[in-house]
Enzyme design. Structure first.
Site, mmCIF file in Angstrom:
data_model
loop_
_atom_site.group_PDB
_atom_site.id
_atom_site.type_symbol
_atom_site.label_atom_id
_atom_site.label_comp_id
_atom_site.label_asym_id
_atom_site.label_seq_id
_atom_site.Cartn_x
_atom_site.Cartn_y
_atom_site.Cartn_z
ATOM 1 N N VAL B 77 0.863 -1.177 0.000
ATOM 2 C CA VAL B 77 0.000 0.000 0.000
ATOM 3 C C VAL B 77 0.904 1.233 0.000
ATOM 4 O O VAL B 77 1.819 1.337 0.811
ATOM 5 C CB VAL B 77 -0.890 -0.004 1.264
ATOM 6 C CG1 VAL B 77 -1.711 1.271 1.355
ATOM 7 C CG2 VAL B 77 -1.792 -1.228 1.287
ATOM 8 N N CYS B 78 0.645 2.164 -0.923
ATOM 9 C CA CYS B 78 1.482 3.373 -1.011
ATOM 10 C C CYS B 78 1.326 4.224 0.246
ATOM 11 O O CYS B 78 0.215 4.566 0.649
ATOM 12 C CB CYS B 78 1.072 4.198 -2.218
ATOM 13 S SG CYS B 78 1.805 5.839 -2.205
ATOM 14 N N VAL B 79 2.441 4.588 0.835
ATOM 15 C CA VAL B 79 2.395 5.315 2.108
ATOM 16 C C VAL B 79 1.765 6.699 1.966
ATOM 17 O O VAL B 79 0.945 7.104 2.802
ATOM 18 C CB VAL B 79 3.796 5.396 2.769
ATOM 19 C CG1 VAL B 79 4.796 6.139 1.903
ATOM 20 C CG2 VAL B 79 3.713 6.037 4.140
#
Lengths: 135, 130
Positions: B77-79
């Site tokens: 998941v992209c931070v």
């Protein structure tokens, strides 16, 4: 990482109204750190992302269009704008930001990063890529 | 073939995640490798274990967790996108002083570099979403 691939980021949506354009620009900037061969396309309403004179004061959203001016400094200087998309929206290249880069192979001469291409030419450009990400 | 997957939409508004889930299942069953699934934009909403759909609807988040565990697939998941949308793991909880976390099993939060790396490492990067 020694592998270099040809990355193409296809920007198809208006800059505001959805977050795609802004989060695409974040990926593009990160990609520069990986020393890949990066090209950008602006097509459909995506051409508005690099329209000049953007003013988002009334929207309460940050005007991130000045960030595109920095792309040349990140060695991202192959920016293709689809001709048909501009024409359908009554725009010409003069309505766009003047995005440039300094060509280190030509005594740092300032050159245009933007190339207006037809959809047929765009198909060829896409065909030459290793990785195409669309936003 | 080695695949990288990018998912740009959340689990229920848009079919992208379900289609990707089916694609990843089929790819693995056909003997391909799925190097990484990267969740971006509203796609990060696929990574919250608090998702509670009605009982007669599919649980897409659980389906991802199960698929990841079964085939050892890296779900990232992209931070930056996650911080905007309230997807939190223990590390992010601590860093940002939040009172809890909601990351689903099998998912991890990391940077956009993981997407670019998937593009470099994989034979194909397939994008799901509008």
């Amino acid at each position: 990482m020694s592998d270099t691939k040809k990355f193409l980021f296809v920007n198809r949506k208006a800059p505001y109204g959805t977050i795609y354009a802004w989060e695409s620009l974040e990926v593009i900037l990160i990609s520069a750190a990986f020393e890949q061969d990066v090209s950008l396309v602006f097509a459909d309403d995506g051409v508005f992302q690099i329209a000049k004179g953007q003013d988002t004061t009334e929207l309460g959203i940050k005007n991130f269009s000045p960030t595109y001016n920095a792309l040349g400094d990140y060695d991202i200087n192959k920016i293709y704008v689809e001709k048909e998309s501009l024409e359908a929206r009554g725009l010409t290249v003069d309505d766009l930001l003047k995005l440039t880069y300094e060509d280190e192979d030509d005594d740092w001469a300032e050159k245009d990063s933007i190339h207006v291409v037809s959809s047929a030419e765009l198909a060829e450009i896409m065909d030459q890529q290793d990785v195409v990400l669309s936003f | 073939m080695k695949f990288g997957i990018q998912i740009n939409e959340g689990p229920y508004t848009h079919e992208a995640s379900t289609t990707a889930l089916n694609f990843v299942s089929a790819a693995v069953e056909a003997g391909h490798e799925v190097f990484r699934v990267f969740f971006y934009h509203d796609g990060v909403n696929n990574g919250t274990r608090y998702t509670t759909p009605p009982q007669d609807d599919r649980n897409i988040v659980e389906a991802w967790s199960e698929l990841a565990e079964k085939h050892n697939i890296d779900l990232v998941v992209c931070v930056a996108a996650a911080q905007r949308r309230g997807i939190v793991d223990e590390g992010e909880q601590e860093r940002n002083g939040k009172d809890g976390n909601n990351i689903a099993p099998g998912f991890r939060i990391s940077g956009l570099g993981q997407l670019i790396e998937a593009g470099i490492q994989c034979d194909r990067l397939v994008v799901f979403g509008d």
